[in-house]
Design a protein around this motif. Structure first.
Motif, PDB file in Angstrom:
ATOM      1  N   SER A 332     -99.982   2.833  59.470  1.00 48.67           N
ATOM      2  CA  SER A 332    -101.005   3.284  58.518  1.00 48.67           C
ATOM      3  C   SER A 332    -100.378   3.680  57.185  1.00 48.67           C
ATOM      4  CB  SER A 332    -101.824   4.437  59.102  1.00 48.67           C
ATOM      5  OG  SER A 332    -101.054   5.620  59.243  1.00 48.67           O
ATOM      6  N   LEU A 333     -99.161   4.224  57.222  1.00 49.17           N
ATOM      7  CA  LEU A 333     -98.462   4.558  55.979  1.00 49.17           C
ATOM      8  C   LEU A 333     -98.154   3.287  55.197  1.00 49.17           C
ATOM      9  CD1 LEU A 333     -96.959   6.499  54.061  1.00 49.17           C
ATOM     10  CD2 LEU A 333     -94.930   6.193  55.505  1.00 49.17           C
ATOM     11  N   MET A 334     -97.645   2.261  55.865  1.00 54.12           N
ATOM     12  CA  MET A 334     -97.305   1.013  55.180  1.00 54.12           C
ATOM     13  C   MET A 334     -98.550   0.309  54.659  1.00 54.12           C
ATOM     14  SD  MET A 334     -93.995  -0.462  57.254  1.00 54.12           S
ATOM     15  CE  MET A 334     -94.788  -0.497  58.862  1.00 54.12           C
ATOM     16  N   ASP A 335     -99.643   0.388  55.398  1.00 51.14           N
ATOM     17  CA  ASP A 335    -100.905  -0.175  54.914  1.00 51.14           C
ATOM     18  C   ASP A 335    -101.345   0.525  53.630  1.00 51.14           C
ATOM     19  OD1 ASP A 335    -101.075  -1.993  56.962  1.00 51.14           O
ATOM     20  OD2 ASP A 335    -102.474  -0.804  58.168  1.00 51.14           O
ATOM     21  N   ALA A 336    -101.183   1.847  53.609  1.00 53.75           N
ATOM     22  CA  ALA A 336    -101.563   2.616  52.420  1.00 53.75           C
ATOM     23  C   ALA A 336    -100.685   2.247  51.224  1.00 53.75           C
ATOM     24  CB  ALA A 336    -101.460   4.108  52.715  1.00 53.75           C
ATOM     25  N   LEU A 337     -99.386   2.081  51.457  1.00 56.26           N
ATOM     26  CA  LEU A 337     -98.476   1.683  50.382  1.00 56.26           C
ATOM     27  C   LEU A 337     -98.821   0.288  49.875  1.00 56.26           C
ATOM     28  CD1 LEU A 337     -95.171   3.057  51.925  1.00 56.26           C
ATOM     29  CD2 LEU A 337     -96.076   3.731  49.693  1.00 56.26           C
ATOM     30  N   ASN A 338     -99.058  -0.632  50.787  1.00 60.29           N
ATOM     31  CA  ASN A 338     -99.386  -1.998  50.389  1.00 60.29           C
ATOM     32  C   ASN A 338    -100.712  -2.084  49.638  1.00 60.29           C
ATOM     33  OD1 ASN A 338     -97.167  -3.582  51.285  1.00 60.29           O
ATOM     34  ND2 ASN A 338     -97.854  -3.344  53.399  1.00 60.29           N
ATOM     35  N   GLY A 339    -101.536  -1.056  49.779  1.00 62.72           N
ATOM     36  CA  GLY A 339    -102.818  -1.022  49.088  1.00 62.72           C
ATOM     37  C   GLY A 339    -102.762  -0.394  47.709  1.00 62.72           C
ATOM     38  N   MET A 340    -101.574   0.049  47.272  1.00 65.38           N
ATOM     39  CA  MET A 340    -101.428   0.657  45.948  1.00 65.38           C
ATOM     40  C   MET A 340    -101.308  -0.445  44.891  1.00 65.38           C
ATOM     41  SD  MET A 340     -98.884   3.909  46.393  1.00 65.38           S
ATOM     42  CE  MET A 340     -99.385   5.384  47.298  1.00 65.38           C
ATOM     43  N   SER A 341    -102.419  -0.989  44.473  1.00 66.86           N
ATOM     44  CA  SER A 341    -102.396  -2.131  43.556  1.00 66.86           C
ATOM     45  C   SER A 341    -102.126  -1.731  42.110  1.00 66.86           C
ATOM     46  CB  SER A 341    -103.713  -2.894  43.631  1.00 66.86           C
ATOM     47  OG  SER A 341    -104.796  -2.043  43.312  1.00 66.86           O
ATOM     48  N   ASN A 342    -102.485  -0.522  41.740  1.00 69.78           N
ATOM     49  CA  ASN A 342    -102.287  -0.082  40.352  1.00 69.78           C
ATOM     50  C   ASN A 342    -102.430   1.432  40.297  1.00 69.78           C
ATOM     51  OD1 ASN A 342    -101.737  -0.577  37.628  1.00 69.78           O
ATOM     52  ND2 ASN A 342    -103.902  -0.617  37.090  1.00 69.78           N
ATOM     53  N   GLY A 347     -98.986   8.320  33.545  1.00 72.95           N
ATOM     54  CA  GLY A 347     -98.118   7.737  32.536  1.00 72.95           C
ATOM     55  C   GLY A 347     -97.030   6.859  33.124  1.00 72.95           C
ATOM     56  N   PHE A 348     -97.056   6.663  34.407  1.00 75.66           N
ATOM     57  CA  PHE A 348     -96.106   5.784  35.104  1.00 75.66           C
ATOM     58  C   PHE A 348     -96.879   5.121  36.231  1.00 75.66           C
ATOM     59  CE2 PHE A 348     -92.881   4.819  38.310  1.00 75.66           C
ATOM     60  CZ  PHE A 348     -91.852   4.270  37.550  1.00 75.66           C
ATOM     61  N   THR A 349     -96.919   3.783  36.217  1.00 73.96           N
ATOM     62  CA  THR A 349     -97.758   3.042  37.156  1.00 73.96           C
ATOM     63  C   THR A 349     -96.921   2.390  38.252  1.00 73.96           C
ATOM     64  OG1 THR A 349     -99.369   2.596  35.406  1.00 73.96           O
ATOM     65  CG2 THR A 349     -99.466   1.201  37.362  1.00 73.96           C
ATOM     66  N   VAL A 350     -97.420   2.474  39.477  1.00 72.84           N
ATOM     67  CA  VAL A 350     -96.764   1.863  40.633  1.00 72.84           C
ATOM     68  C   VAL A 350     -97.754   0.936  41.320  1.00 72.84           C
ATOM     69  CG1 VAL A 350     -95.724   2.305  42.902  1.00 72.84           C
ATOM     70  CG2 VAL A 350     -95.234   3.833  40.992  1.00 72.84           C
ATOM     71  N   ARG A 351     -97.254  -0.230  41.722  1.00 78.92           N
ATOM     72  CA  ARG A 351     -98.124  -1.156  42.449  1.00 78.92           C
ATOM     73  C   ARG A 351     -97.316  -1.835  43.552  1.00 78.92           C
ATOM     74  NH1 ARG A 351     -95.404  -2.962  37.592  1.00 78.92           N
ATOM     75  NH2 ARG A 351     -94.362  -4.886  38.252  1.00 78.92           N
ATOM     76  N   PHE A 352     -97.955  -1.996  44.687  1.00 75.19           N
ATOM     77  CA  PHE A 352     -97.381  -2.725  45.815  1.00 75.19           C
ATOM     78  C   PHE A 352     -98.427  -3.679  46.370  1.00 75.19           C
ATOM     79  CE2 PHE A 352     -94.995   1.406  46.340  1.00 75.19           C
ATOM     80  CZ  PHE A 352     -93.735   0.899  46.028  1.00 75.19           C
ATOM     81  N   SER A 353     -97.959  -4.695  47.050  1.00 78.74           N
ATOM     82  CA  SER A 353     -98.805  -5.561  47.852  1.00 78.74           C
ATOM     83  C   SER A 353     -97.942  -6.065  49.002  1.00 78.74           C
ATOM     84  CB  SER A 353     -99.327  -6.740  47.024  1.00 78.74           C
ATOM     85  OG  SER A 353     -98.286  -7.673  46.785  1.00 78.74           O
ATOM     86  N   PRO A 354     -98.526  -6.647  50.027  1.00 80.06           N
ATOM     87  CA  PRO A 354     -97.708  -7.158  51.121  1.00 80.06           C
ATOM     88  C   PRO A 354     -96.671  -8.186  50.670  1.00 80.06           C
ATOM     89  CG  PRO A 354    -100.003  -7.036  51.784  1.00 80.06           C
ATOM     90  CD  PRO A 354     -99.971  -6.753  50.320  1.00 80.06           C
ATOM     91  N   ASP A 355     -96.921  -8.849  49.539  1.00 77.35           N
ATOM     92  CA  ASP A 355     -96.017  -9.888  49.042  1.00 77.35           C
ATOM     93  C   ASP A 355     -95.084  -9.402  47.946  1.00 77.35           C
ATOM     94  OD1 ASP A 355     -97.229 -11.785  50.734  1.00 77.35           O
ATOM     95  OD2 ASP A 355     -98.840 -12.082  49.270  1.00 77.35           O
ATOM     96  N   ASP A 356     -95.190  -8.147  47.547  1.00 77.42           N
ATOM     97  CA  ASP A 356     -94.370  -7.638  46.440  1.00 77.42           C
ATOM     98  C   ASP A 356     -94.119  -6.148  46.628  1.00 77.42           C
ATOM     99  OD1 ASP A 356     -93.082  -7.041  44.106  1.00 77.42           O
ATOM    100  OD2 ASP A 356     -94.671  -7.718  42.761  1.00 77.42           O
ATOM    101  N   HIS A 357     -92.882  -5.793  46.934  1.00 73.80           N
ATOM    102  CA  HIS A 357     -92.508  -4.392  47.106  1.00 73.80           C
ATOM    103  C   HIS A 357     -91.630  -3.889  45.968  1.00 73.80           C
ATOM    104  CE1 HIS A 357     -93.408  -3.946  51.705  1.00 73.80           C
ATOM    105  NE2 HIS A 357     -94.473  -4.260  50.979  1.00 73.80           N
TER     106      HIS A 357
END
Length: 376
Positions: A332-342, A347-357
C-alpha cells in the motif's frame, strides 16, 4: 472435540494479528537508514539524518501518522558497501523495520539493492543520483533527487555557453565516481567533445597526487569533481598550490557545507550544483517550513542543503504513509508513492509512476563565498 475445534478456529482467526506488517504496530512505524555517521564522509549521513528527524519530530508532535509515532533507526556504514549490506540484512532479518529511507551513496546503495529487491522492502530517497538506481526502474527504490546526469549536464552546458571547452574530471574510483564521469562524458558528447583529462581518488582517502599529475598538465578551464568533501578539499588545495587557475565545479553529493568549511577562503568561487531549493532563503513555503522544524528540533539557524534534502525525503515518505491508509502494508505504501503524479511540497514538486521512479529533475547552481557561505 468441540472445545478443540473452537480453539483452532479462534487461533486461525487471530493469525493475522501475529503476522502483522514488519515495523508497524498500533502505536509506531519504524524506518531504517544506513548512512555514514563516522569517517571521512560522516557529515553527509549526520546532516541527512538531522533533516529526517526534524520532520519526524514535527509529525510526531502533531499526533503522528494515523496515531502512530515515527521512529528512525540509523546504522553507521562508514560509506563502505559491506557495512551497508550488513546494516540492510539487520533491518530485513530483524523483522522490525517497515521501510528504508535516506541511504547515503552510490556504492553502498547499489550493494544493498539485491537485498532490498529480494525482501520487497521499499527504499525512499537514497542520497545518490546514479542512473544504476533509476534505469531500469526498480519497483522498490524511489529516487527523489535529480540524477548525476542532470547535474553534470547543467555544469557542462553552462561552461560551454561561456566558451570554455577544456573540461577535465576528477572522480572517486567507484560506482559513484563512474556515474558522474559518465554524466560529464554524455553531456560533452552532445557537443562533440570529450574530457581533456581524468584523474581518480580511492574512496575514503585523500591520496590525490596521481589525479593531479594526470589532470593539471592538460590545463583545463574547468575541473568537474565527483567526490566527497574530504577528497575534493585535498585535491583543490593541492591544485591551487601547484598553480592551477581554472574553475572547480562539484555535484551536490560532495557535501556543500563541509566542503566550504574544509576549504576556508580558498573555496571562494567553487561551484556546486544543488538538487533542493536554497535552504537559507524564505522565498518558498517548503524552506520556511523546514527552517521552523529545524529550529523546533534544537537546530536554530543551522540550515544546509543536506538536512533540507533529508527533510524533503521524510516529507515524501509521510505523505505516502498517509495516502496508504490505516491498514499499512509495504504494497500500500508503494501504491501510494506510485500515485504521486505531481505532488507540490511547497515550491518543490515530486512525481512518481510505476514506470518512472525519478521523482525530480530540479537542479540549481550555487558557489561558495570567501566567508564560507553560498551565492545563489
Amino acid at each position: 472435540m468441540k472445545f478443540f475445534a473452537t480453539l483452532l478456529l479462534s487461533l486461525s482467526l487471530a493469525a493475522p494479528a501475529f503476522a502483522a506488517t514488519p515495523g508497524v504496530t498500533d502505536t509506531q512505524i519504524v524506518i531504517g537508514q544506513s548512512a555514514p555517521l563516522t569517517g571521512p564522509a560522516a557529515q553527509l549521513g549526520i546532516r541527512l539524518r538531522m533533516g529526517i528527524e526534524a520532520y519526524f519530530k514535527q509529525v510526531n508532535a502533531d499526533g503522528g501518522v494515523a496515531g502512530r509515532q515515527l521512529k528512525l533507526v540509523s546504522l553507521d556504514d562508514g560509506y563502505e558497501p559491506p557495512r551497508a549490506v550488513a546494516n540492510t540484512k539487520t533491518f530485513i532479518n530483524g523483522g522490525d523495520v517497515f521501510a528504508l529511507l535516506g541511504y547515503v551513496g552510490t556504492p553502498t546503495t547499489l550493494a544493498a539493492k539485491p537485498l532490498i529487491d529480494q525482501a520487497g522492502i521499499p527504499l525512499i530517497g537514497p542520497f545518490t543520483g546514479a542512473m544504476g538506481l533509476r534505469t531500469p526502474v526498480d519497483p522498490y527504490i524511489f529516487n527523489i533527487r535529480a540524477s548525476y546526469n542532470d547535474e553534470t549536464r547543467k555544469i557542462v552546458d553552462q561552461f560551454l555557453f561561456l566558451g570554455l571547452k577544456k573540461i577535465a574530471v576528477f572522480y572517486q574510483d567507484d560506482a559513484y565516481g563512474m556515474a558522474g564521469l559518465t554524466g560529464v562524458q554524455k553531456a560533452l558528447a552532445a557537443h562533440g567533445l570529450k574530457p581533456v583529462a581524468t584523474g581518480t581518488v580511492k574512496r575514503n582517502t585523500v591520496d590525490v597526487a596521481a589525479a593531479l599529475a594526470s589532470i593539471l598538465p592538460a590545463k583545463p578551464d574547468l575541473i568537474v569533481e565527483v567526490g566527497t568533501y574530504t577528497e575534493v578539499a585535498a585535491f583543490n588545495q593541492q591544485a591551487l598550490a601547484q598553480g592551477y587557475g581554472g574553475q572547480f565545479a562539484n555535484v551536490s553529493f560532495v557535501g556543500s557545507e563541509a566542503l566550504a568549511k574544509a576549504l576556508g577562503p580558498s573555496g571562494n568561487g567553487v561551484i556546486i550544483t544543488q538538487v533542493v531549493p536554497f535552504p537559507f532563503s524564505t522565498v518558498t513555503p517548503l524552506v520556511r517550513e523546514y527552517q521552523a522544524a529545524m529550529n523546533a528540533a534544537g537546530h536554530k539557524d543551522d540550515y544546509d542543503f543536506t538536512s533540507l534534502e533529508g527533510y524533503i525525503d521524510a516529507k515524501v515518505l509521510v505523505l505516502a504513509l498517509r495516502k496508504a491508509g490505516k491498514t499499512l502494508t509495504r504494497a500500500s505504501l508503494m501504491d501510494a508513492l506510485n500515485g504521486m503524479s505531481n505532488e507540490n511540497l511547497g515550491g518543490f514538486t515530486v512525481r512518481f509512476s510505476p514506470d518512472d521512479h525519478s521523482g525530480s529533475d530540479y537542479v540549481d547552481t550555487t558557489s561558495i563565498t570567501a566567508s564560507g557561505g553560498f551565492r545563489h
